[in-house]
Scaffold this motif. Structure first.
Motif, PDB file in Angstrom:
ATOM      1  N   LEU A  51       0.827  -1.203   0.000  1.00  0.00           N
ATOM      2  CA  LEU A  51       0.000   0.000   0.000  1.00  0.00           C
ATOM      3  C   LEU A  51       0.861   1.252   0.000  1.00  0.00           C
ATOM      4  O   LEU A  51       0.574   2.221  -0.720  1.00  0.00           O
ATOM      5  CB  LEU A  51      -0.917  -0.011   1.222  1.00  0.00           C
ATOM      6  N   SER A  52       1.925   1.233   0.773  1.00  0.00           N
ATOM      7  CA  SER A  52       2.816   2.396   0.830  1.00  0.00           C
ATOM      8  C   SER A  52       3.464   2.675  -0.526  1.00  0.00           C
ATOM      9  O   SER A  52       3.575   3.825  -0.963  1.00  0.00           O
ATOM     10  CB  SER A  52       3.895   2.171   1.897  1.00  0.00           C
ATOM     11  N   VAL A  53       3.868   1.595  -1.222  1.00  0.00           N
ATOM     12  CA  VAL A  53       4.478   1.750  -2.537  1.00  0.00           C
ATOM     13  C   VAL A  53       3.469   2.328  -3.524  1.00  0.00           C
ATOM     14  O   VAL A  53       3.797   3.230  -4.321  1.00  0.00           O
ATOM     15  CB  VAL A  53       5.023   0.387  -3.029  1.00  0.00           C
ATOM     16  N   GLN A  54       2.224   1.822  -3.497  1.00  0.00           N
ATOM     17  CA  GLN A  54       1.199   2.315  -4.417  1.00  0.00           C
ATOM     18  C   GLN A  54       0.911   3.803  -4.201  1.00  0.00           C
ATOM     19  O   GLN A  54       0.779   4.580  -5.150  1.00  0.00           O
ATOM     20  CB  GLN A  54      -0.091   1.506  -4.248  1.00  0.00           C
ATOM     21  N   LEU A  55       0.820   4.212  -2.946  1.00  0.00           N
ATOM     22  CA  LEU A  55       0.491   5.605  -2.663  1.00  0.00           C
ATOM     23  C   LEU A  55       1.655   6.558  -2.939  1.00  0.00           C
ATOM     24  O   LEU A  55       1.448   7.760  -3.123  1.00  0.00           O
ATOM     25  CB  LEU A  55       0.035   5.757  -1.206  1.00  0.00           C
ATOM     26  N   SER A  56       2.870   6.019  -2.973  1.00  0.00           N
ATOM     27  CA  SER A  56       4.047   6.869  -3.229  1.00  0.00           C
ATOM     28  C   SER A  56       4.362   6.996  -4.727  1.00  0.00           C
ATOM     29  O   SER A  56       5.269   7.730  -5.108  1.00  0.00           O
ATOM     30  CB  SER A  56       5.270   6.297  -2.501  1.00  0.00           C
ATOM     31  N   GLU A  57       3.625   6.273  -5.567  1.00  0.00           N
ATOM     32  CA  GLU A  57       3.846   6.374  -7.016  1.00  0.00           C
ATOM     33  C   GLU A  57       3.360   7.727  -7.545  1.00  0.00           C
ATOM     34  O   GLU A  57       2.599   8.441  -6.872  1.00  0.00           O
ATOM     35  CB  GLU A  57       3.096   5.234  -7.732  1.00  0.00           C
ATOM     36  N   ASP A  58       3.791   8.058  -8.731  1.00  0.00           N
ATOM     37  CA  ASP A  58       3.375   9.321  -9.347  1.00  0.00           C
ATOM     38  C   ASP A  58       2.825   9.039 -10.751  1.00  0.00           C
ATOM     39  O   ASP A  58       3.589   8.719 -11.669  1.00  0.00           O
ATOM     40  CB  ASP A  58       4.572  10.282  -9.435  1.00  0.00           C
ATOM     41  N   PRO A  59       1.523   9.082 -10.964  1.00  0.00           N
ATOM     42  CA  PRO A  59       0.495   9.394  -9.958  1.00  0.00           C
ATOM     43  C   PRO A  59       0.214   8.210  -9.041  1.00  0.00           C
ATOM     44  O   PRO A  59       0.506   7.071  -9.391  1.00  0.00           O
ATOM     45  CB  PRO A  59      -0.726   9.720 -10.825  1.00  0.00           C
ATOM     46  N   PRO A  60      -0.372   8.453  -7.845  1.00  0.00           N
ATOM     47  CA  PRO A  60      -0.626   7.361  -6.891  1.00  0.00           C
ATOM     48  C   PRO A  60      -1.621   6.340  -7.439  1.00  0.00           C
ATOM     49  O   PRO A  60      -2.507   6.672  -8.221  1.00  0.00           O
ATOM     50  CB  PRO A  60      -1.202   8.079  -5.671  1.00  0.00           C
ATOM     51  N   THR A  61      -1.448   5.104  -7.021  1.00  0.00           N
ATOM     52  CA  THR A  61      -2.394   4.025  -7.329  1.00  0.00           C
ATOM     53  C   THR A  61      -3.220   3.752  -6.079  1.00  0.00           C
ATOM     54  O   THR A  61      -2.657   3.536  -5.001  1.00  0.00           O
ATOM     55  CB  THR A  61      -1.652   2.753  -7.768  1.00  0.00           C
ATOM     56  N   TYR A  62      -4.545   3.731  -6.258  1.00  0.00           N
ATOM     57  CA  TYR A  62      -5.427   3.638  -5.084  1.00  0.00           C
ATOM     58  C   TYR A  62      -6.168   2.300  -5.000  1.00  0.00           C
ATOM     59  O   TYR A  62      -7.173   2.208  -4.277  1.00  0.00           O
ATOM     60  CB  TYR A  62      -6.462   4.772  -5.132  1.00  0.00           C
ATOM     61  N   ASP A  63      -5.688   1.267  -5.705  1.00  0.00           N
ATOM     62  CA  ASP A  63      -6.408  -0.014  -5.700  1.00  0.00           C
ATOM     63  C   ASP A  63      -6.566  -0.562  -4.281  1.00  0.00           C
ATOM     64  O   ASP A  63      -7.674  -0.880  -3.832  1.00  0.00           O
ATOM     65  CB  ASP A  63      -5.677  -1.027  -6.579  1.00  0.00           C
ATOM     66  N   HIS A  64      -5.441  -0.699  -3.571  1.00  0.00           N
ATOM     67  CA  HIS A  64      -5.504  -1.232  -2.210  1.00  0.00           C
ATOM     68  C   HIS A  64      -6.252  -0.289  -1.279  1.00  0.00           C
ATOM     69  O   HIS A  64      -7.015  -0.735  -0.402  1.00  0.00           O
ATOM     70  CB  HIS A  64      -4.092  -1.476  -1.673  1.00  0.00           C
ATOM     71  N   ALA A  65      -6.037   0.992  -1.439  1.00  0.00           N
ATOM     72  CA  ALA A  65      -6.688   1.966  -0.558  1.00  0.00           C
ATOM     73  C   ALA A  65      -8.206   1.902  -0.693  1.00  0.00           C
ATOM     74  O   ALA A  65      -8.941   1.979   0.311  1.00  0.00           O
ATOM     75  CB  ALA A  65      -6.181   3.367  -0.875  1.00  0.00           C
TER      76      ALA A  65
END
Length: 472
Positions: free
Chosen positions: A115-129
């Motif tokens: 989840l941390s990796v997904q949210l730190s991407e640019d743009p963020p990925t919100y699948d898990h969130a």
């Protein structure tokens, strides 16, 4: 939980309990197997040995076994809720070094790292969130009752997953705003005891740690809601517990005819004891034959009461416990330990006061002081490491000192060395279960318990001494 919510919960619970009480009872038991198993893990061994096959066993399917086990588990949980006013469901805590806990920690860490990796991407990925938001939404909705329409609409509207996905795809998703709403709703729904935990959530700024903390508090809120449901349904269970347990045992007996063999044996032995004692009492004191009318048959109440007294002298390691009282085996063991503790305490005091001067034994303050001293020294009597004989040696020394001191203060002749030796020896002799003084105290304890069970003398016709001997 807020005051208004508690009142609403109680009103709604009262309405729901009036509809189909039998089904409601079953539903309340669902999903609580884990809590029951945790409760039963500390219970004494219930190993079955030397089963008396009064009825032939029959083959059953796996489905029948599972259904029977589920019914017994539900009945045991309902019984525990009724008889234990302090019963509460506790959060599951895995052993510190257990494999299960290590695996759980590894899996959780991998999930949160992802989840941390997904949210730190640019743009963020919100699948898990978004999946987490869905789980939070379902949990919040599970806390509501049918009457909470306004709260339900708010949660459904703000946590609309379809809308959240569209916002995420267009780069317009504001996670912090959703989390703020979630924390506010948790503060509305939580019990007052959780206000502090919810308040601490507002101080966490990073999204991933905040999500972890939210789920941790939600787990506690689930336990609170479960315990609130238990307290709400307890009065209802108390009204129906007798019929409910009778029905469950009848269903068990129909599926397994030999499932209550130990109960049959237990009650049969109690009836035989009473018949034997009644027959002995009916014999004439000197010669001659017994009355022609024959010995009276003990009443079912007398048999039941005598059977319960036998449970207080039960050998839990060698004798299988009767099935219908198996759920209370731990309580009977506790009562048995308390009775044994009181028997030894009473025997020591009886020996002491029989040797002390009458003026000393009549002093209430000294008697209370001596009782407290002996009681404290016998505190650990239930522990496996406790040695009664060694403890009674220490008690003998302490009792002699206290008696000698009291004799001196009251102006009586002090204990001689010979009297001290005799008193210490008689106190140490109490360690034997066959000690006459200890047997007297056991008889007195049985008399008291029998009077509690049967206030009317007509219910049991045997003498107290013989009753105690049979029960032991």
């Amino acid at each position: 939980m807020s005051e208004n919510l508690e009142k609403s919960n109680i009103n709604e619970a009262g309405k729901s309990k009036s509809n189909d009480s039998e089904q409601g009872l079953e539903d309340a038991m669902e999903g609580s197997d884990e809590a029951l198993q945790k409760k039963k893990s500390g219970s004494p061994s219930t190993q079955r040995v030397q089963r008396p096959h009064s009825s032939p066993p029959r083959f059953v399917t796996v489905e029948e076994l599972l259904e029977t086990a589920k019914g017994v588990t539900n009945m045991a949980l309902a019984h525990e809720i009724v008889v234990n006013g302090d019963f509460q469901i506790k959060p599951v805590e895995l052993p510190e070094d257990s494999l299960e806990k290590k695996v759980k920690e590894i899996v959780h860490k991998a999930f949160w790292d992802c989840l941390s990796v997904q949210l730190s991407e640019d743009p963020p990925t919100y699948d898990h969130a978004i999946k987490l938001l869905g789980e939070i939404k379902e949990t919040l909705l599970s806390f509501l009752l049918p009457g909470h329409t306004r709260l339900r609409n708010q949660i459904t509207e703000v946590l609309d997953l379809d809308l959240i996905k569209q916002e995420a795809e267009n780069g317009a998703l504001d996670i912090s705003k959703l989390v703020e709403f979630i924390i506010g709703m948790m503060g509305t729904l939580c019990a007052p005891a959780r206000d502090e935990e919810v308040k601490k959530l507002k101080d966490i700024k990073e999204i991933v740690p905040l999500f972890r903390a939210i789920f941790s508090v939600l787990d506690l809120m689930k336990v609170d809601m479960a315990n609130f449901a238990v307290s709400s349904i307890r009065p209802h269970l108390m009204q129906q517990s007798v019929e409910y347990e009778r029905k469950k045992f009848q269903e068990l007996l129909e599926k397994q005819p030999n499932s209550l063999d130990f109960v049959t044996q237990w009650l049969g032995e109690a009836a035989d004891d009473l018949m034997h004692q009644t027959y002995k009492n009916a014999l004439p004191a000197v010669g001659g034959a017994a009355g022609s009318g024959g010995s009276p048959t003990p009443s079912p109440v007398a048999v039941q009461n005598h059977a319960y007294l036998k449970l207080l002298k039960w050998d839990h390691l060698q004798q299988p416990f009767p099935e219908t009282v198996l759920m209370d085996q731990a309580r009977f063991q506790e009562l048995q330990l308390q009775l044994e503790h009181l028997t030894v305490l009473g025997a020591v005091l009886l020996v002491t006061f029989s040797m002390a001067a009458s003026g000393v034994s009549n002093q209430a303050t000294f008697a209370e002081k001596l009782k407290m001293i002996v009681k404290i020294l016998l505190t650990d009597m239930h522990l496996p490491s406790f040695h009664l004989k060694d403890a009674l040696t220490t008690i003998g020394e302490k009792v002699c000192l206290e008696v000698s001191s009291c004799l001196s203060l009251c102006g009586f002749t002090p204990f001689t060395t010979d009297k001290e030796i005799v008193l210490k020896g008689q106190i140490q002799a109490v360690a034997s279960p066959d000690n006459p003084i200890r047997r007297i105290m056991e008889v007195r304890g049985s008399v008291v318990l029998k009077k509690i069970f049967c206030p009317s003398p007509a219910m049991v016709t045997i003498s107290p001494v013989r009753h105690s001997g049979a029960a032991s």
